[in-house]
Design an enzyme around this catalytic site. Structure first.
Site, PDB file in Angstrom:
ATOM      1  N   TYR A   1       0.843  -0.986   0.119  1.00 43.23           N
ATOM      2  CA  TYR A   1      -0.001  -0.025   0.114  1.00 43.23           C
ATOM      3  C   TYR A   1       1.014   1.304   0.140  1.00 43.23           C
ATOM      4  O   TYR A   1       1.858   1.371   0.911  1.00 43.23           O
ATOM      5  CB  TYR A   1      -1.033   0.144   1.075  1.00 43.23           C
ATOM      6  CG  TYR A   1      -1.867   1.385   1.404  1.00 43.23           C
ATOM      7  CD1 TYR A   1      -2.828   1.116   0.710  1.00 43.23           C
ATOM      8  CD2 TYR A   1      -1.276   2.334   1.849  1.00 43.23           C
ATOM      9  CE1 TYR A   1      -3.832   2.503   0.819  1.00 43.23           C
ATOM     10  CE2 TYR A   1      -2.031   3.398   2.074  1.00 43.23           C
ATOM     11  CZ  TYR A   1      -3.338   3.704   1.230  1.00 43.23           C
ATOM     12  OH  TYR A   1      -4.059   4.858   1.501  1.00 43.23           O
TER      13      TYR A   1
ATOM     14  N   GLU B   1      -3.178   7.404  -4.524  1.00 41.43           N
ATOM     15  CA  GLU B   1      -3.131   6.417  -3.629  1.00 41.43           C
ATOM     16  C   GLU B   1      -2.667   5.081  -4.703  1.00 41.43           C
ATOM     17  O   GLU B   1      -3.409   5.192  -5.753  1.00 41.43           O
ATOM     18  CB  GLU B   1      -4.494   6.034  -3.003  1.00 41.43           C
ATOM     19  CG  GLU B   1      -4.482   4.716  -2.187  1.00 41.43           C
ATOM     20  CD  GLU B   1      -5.855   4.395  -1.673  1.00 41.43           C
ATOM     21  OE1 GLU B   1      -6.737   4.475  -2.543  1.00 41.43           O
ATOM     22  OE2 GLU B   1      -6.203   4.579  -0.471  1.00 41.43           O
TER      23      GLU B   1
END
Ligand code: GDP
Ligand code: MN
Length: 392
Positions: A109, A197
């Site tokens: 992530y 992101e």
């Protein structure tokens, strides 16, 4: 402003972040053609909507033939995909992105965002990617790595390497990972993004790193200096109320309540929304009509508020400094004449030409409820919504 995954990936690629080969499709036939173009024997069909959580909702499908890609794409087009992030109405799928499938060894992530509390850009990363990050933050916050960026120094090499280490990457990948992090940051900074992101950032079985998913949001107030980015706006994915208002130059934010608000000044607008809550109600929107609001502008704002079918009453709160109460009152009267206003309207006027403003409202003989303070206005609006609700 948000953009689609494939657009964010194009931007990342421009800044040197590796992404899988892929192509956009507006029809099932085009989707299956993309397979030939891309090559290989497995592809992923990804619904392009402005919301994450597509995987769990059936918006990301791995396929093993071009026929399969065509069928999957066919089942996606024209549907509204409801995900955890899309809101209950879901978002319309009218583009799909077809990509070569990646053999994933690990899902990481990586996110760059604005932390408004500390007024810094910060980087959040985790070795446990692919999952819902909010959930991870709640259940296992130690799994998150966090770095704050000093605006004067920028995102430094050593910080990027620290993140790569913390993610437990093998030594051979450390340099490549830190390069990718810093390139992503450059994209974020150069384009005035507010969020970038990559989830998952994948380590492939072949030992390379690619951005498998990408999400980017941009600062609306900086779009004027990135015309290529502002062209990526996709209104089909936005709150209809907000794009209607934005087209008319109004600062409008849609909310979930039933009291429509029209206020001059952002601070007063926020205070008014607080007062509505204190009085036991829920605002339907934030709307700042600005300083020198002409009657035309008031009329536009009226339209924007009434555009929202949830609105059961309207609260107009004007503290006229630069503004003039008589203009606002004229705008209100004009709105009643031009629009079919069926809901109760509470008006509080104060400041420049307030007596004239009240006079105009009185002379109009319209069923306007006047209030003499902010608190009075909020209570009257909440009370009147209560009666509308009861009679419905
Ligand atoms: P999101 O659910 O909207 O965040 O969409 P993603 O693009 O992140 O895809 C969801 C999940 O699908 C990812 O976390 C991966 O596990 C999986 N996925 C996406 N692309 C591929 C791929 O090329 N190969 C494989 N094996 N899985 C993929
Ligand atoms: Mn994702």
């Amino acid at each position: 402003m948000d953009i689609h995954e494939y657009q964010a990936k194009e931007i990342l690629a421009r800044f040197g972040v590796p992404i899988p080969h892929g192509g956009l499709a507006y029809s099932p036939e085009q989707a299956s053609y993309r397979c030939t173009e891309i090559g290989g024997s497995a592809w992923v069909v990804k619904a392009q909507i402005h919301a994450g959580g597509r995987g769990e909702a059936g918006g990301v499908k791995v396929c093993h033939s071009d026929r399969d890609v065509q069928d999957v794409a066919n089942s996606m087009f024209g549907r509204r995909l409801v995900t955890k992030q899309s809101g209950p109405r879901g978002k319309l799928i009218y583009r799909v992105y077809v990509e070569e499938a990646t053999d994933i060894a690990r899902e990481l992530y990586f996110c760059i965002m604005l932390d408004r509390r500390i007024e810094r850009v910060c980087i959040i990363a985790s070795a446990e990617g692919g999952v819902d990050i909010e959930e991870l933050a709640a259940t296992n916050p130690e799994a998150l790595v966090r770095k704050t960026i000093d605006p004067a120094a920028g995102f430094l090499e050593f910080q990027a390497r620290e993140i790569a280490f913390a993610l437990g990457l093998e030594p051979a990948l450390l340099a490549e990972a830190s390069r990718i992090f810093r390139r992503a940051y450059r994209a974020f900074r150069d384009l005035d993004a507010t969020m970038l992101e990559i989830n998952p950032l994948a380590v492939t079985t072949k030992g390379s790193i690619v951005a498998l998913d990408a999400k980017m949001s941009f600062d609306d107030n900086a779009l004027f200096r990135h015309l290529d980015i502002s062209e990526l706006r996709d209104r089909s994915q936005e709150d209809a109320r907000e794009s209607h208002a934005a087209d008319r130059g109004l600062a409008y934010v849609g909310l979930d309540g039933d009291i429509g608000c029209m206020i001059n000044g952002a601070g007063l607008a926020m205070a008014t929304m607080d007062m509505i809550k204190v009085a036991g109600g829920e605002p339907a929107n934030f709307l700042d009509i600005g300083g020198g609001a002409s009657p035309e502008r008031v009329l536009k704002a009226f339209r924007a508020v009434l555009h929202d079918a949830k609105v059961k009453a309207m609260l107009i709160n004007i503290f006229a400094g630069i503004n003039r109460c008589d203009w606002v009152a004229e705008g209100i009267v004009a709105a009643f004449k031009e629009l079919d206003v069926k809901i109760p309207v509470v008006v509080r006027l104060a400041g420049t030409h307030v007596d004239l403003g009240h006079q105009i409202l009185r002379d109009s003989r319209l069923p306007i409820i006047t209030a003499d303070s902010l608190a009075d206005a909020a209570h009257k609006a909440v009370a009147v919504v209560g009666t509308v609700g009861a009679s419905a």
